[in-house]
Scaffold this active site. Structure first.
Site, PDB file in Angstrom:
ATOM      1  N   CYS A 134       2.340  34.127   0.179  1.00 22.28           N
ATOM      2  CA  CYS A 134       1.879  35.288   0.932  1.00 22.28           C
ATOM      3  C   CYS A 134       0.633  35.882   0.293  1.00 22.28           C
ATOM      4  CB  CYS A 134       3.005  36.319   0.999  1.00 22.28           C
ATOM      5  SG  CYS A 134       2.508  37.864   1.753  1.00 22.28           S
ATOM      6  N   CYS A 137       0.412  39.744   0.269  1.00 22.48           N
ATOM      7  CA  CYS A 137       1.292  40.364  -0.736  1.00 22.48           C
ATOM      8  C   CYS A 137       0.715  40.223  -2.136  1.00 22.48           C
ATOM      9  CB  CYS A 137       2.671  39.691  -0.763  1.00 22.48           C
ATOM     10  SG  CYS A 137       3.401  39.365   0.816  1.00 22.48           S
ATOM     11  N   ASP A 138       0.145  39.078  -2.443  1.00 17.37           N
ATOM     12  CA  ASP A 138      -0.114  38.742  -3.849  1.00 17.37           C
ATOM     13  C   ASP A 138      -1.578  38.567  -4.235  1.00 17.37           C
ATOM     14  OD1 ASP A 138       2.598  38.793  -4.284  1.00 17.37           O
ATOM     15  OD2 ASP A 138       2.872  36.659  -3.927  1.00 17.37           O
TER      16      ASP A 138
END
Ligand code: NAP
Length: 285
Positions: A134, A137-138
């Site tokens: 992701c 997200c990261d």
């Protein structure tokens, strides 16, 4: 009737937990069935930086723990079981699990989707650390690091472009010599000076001691294996895997309407083709 619930929710990721919170709060007799661990994909994430209101080093597990507490406060029951068979037609729905049978007037399917994995040695060990599925997200964790993106579809190429806002360099490793991604997306990637490509290659192994330090790739044409090492100063690099998603909907094949990839089809109110059966979250188209 024994074990008859107003609402049974299958799946305890954020979608299932949200459903349980609302159903419990509406004083409906609610059961949340979780397969393995509560929380779904998000509990594999070390740091949740982009969930609204979630600040001060929230982790996936800590965020889910708060959601669970809230669900319990509103009286929803939780049980750990794997549902293996469903009878959804009729007013009373029957869900058969490995541990028991559950009856419900309403069923909410929130079984989620899982990113397809490489299934190479080392991958599992570093999930949620330096192996990610992701970018939104990261990506932030990889600011000024080198990043490798695995895959050649729309997701891989779009996410690679997104990652260039953070990473020092992004290298797409694809198993063929042509991308599958839409031409318009490809053009943007080819123009981006921060993106490099390694063609005809697959990841054989991810190595490191607590942190990703190197990755072995194999050229599928020549058979040659190459080990990519982290830049000495960085000591590590990021690996983002985008080789497709798999909705967890096998149980409903031939019962609930789904698209060609297995995502459940609903109307705007999350209703599936069967009355009293709803779908929510990532398992939904
Ligand atoms: P996808 O289109 O199925 O592409 C998966 C990519 O991963 C392919 O390039 C495939 O290689 C590669 N791959 C599959 N298994 C692999 C393995 N074991 N090892 C290495 N590589 C592997 O998946 P996606 O990119 O996630 O897209 C899913 C769907 O969402 C598509 O319909 C896509 O169009 C759509 N989508 C659209 C957008 C957009 O419109 N902006 C954005 C994201 C996704 P091969 O090419 O060799 O098969």
């Amino acid at each position: 009737m024994e074990n008859l619930y107003d609402v049974v929710i299958i799946g305890s990721g954020p979608a299932g937990l949200s459903a349980a919170l609302y159903a419990g709060r509406a004083k409906l007799k609610t059961l949340l069935i979780e397969k393995e661990r509560t929380g779904g994909q998000i509990v594999t994430t070390d740091e949740v930086a982009n969930y609204p209101g979630s600040i001060r080093n929230a982790t996936g597990p800590s965020l889910i723990a708060r959601m669970v507490e809230q669900v319990e406060e509103f009286g929803a029951e939780r049980i750990s079981d794997t549902i293996t068979e469903v009878e959804l037609e009729g007013k009373i729905k029957v869900l058969k699990g490995e541990k028991g049978e559950y009856k419900a007037k309403t069923v909410i399917v929130a079984t989620g989707a899982k990113p397809r994995q490489l299934n190479c040695p080392g991958e599992k060990e570093f999930i949620g650390k330096w192996v990610s599925y992701c970018a939104t997200c990261d990506a932030d964790f990889f600011t000024d690091f080198d990043v490798y993106v695995i895959g050649g579809g729309d997701s891989a190429v779009e996410e690679a472009i997104y990652l260039t806002k953070f990473a020092r360099k992004v290298t797409i490793i694809h198993r063929r010599d042509q991308l599958r991604a839409a031409k318009s997306i490809q053009e943007k990637a080819f123009k981006n000076e921060k993106i490099d490509f390694i063609w005809n290659s697959e990841v054989k192994e991810i190595k490191g001691d607590g942190i990703v330090e190197s990755m072995v790739i194999r050229n599928r044409i020549t058979g040659e294996e190459t080990e990519i090492h982290a830049n000495e100063e960085d000591g590590t690099f990021g690996i983002f895997v985008f080789i497709g998603y798999m909705p967890q909907t096998d149980l409903f094949k031939g019962i609930l309407d789904m698209d060609e990839r297995g995502y459940l089809i609903t109307d705007e109110d999350m209703r599936t083709n069967i009355e009293g059966v709803f779908a929510a979250g990532d398992c939904r188209k």
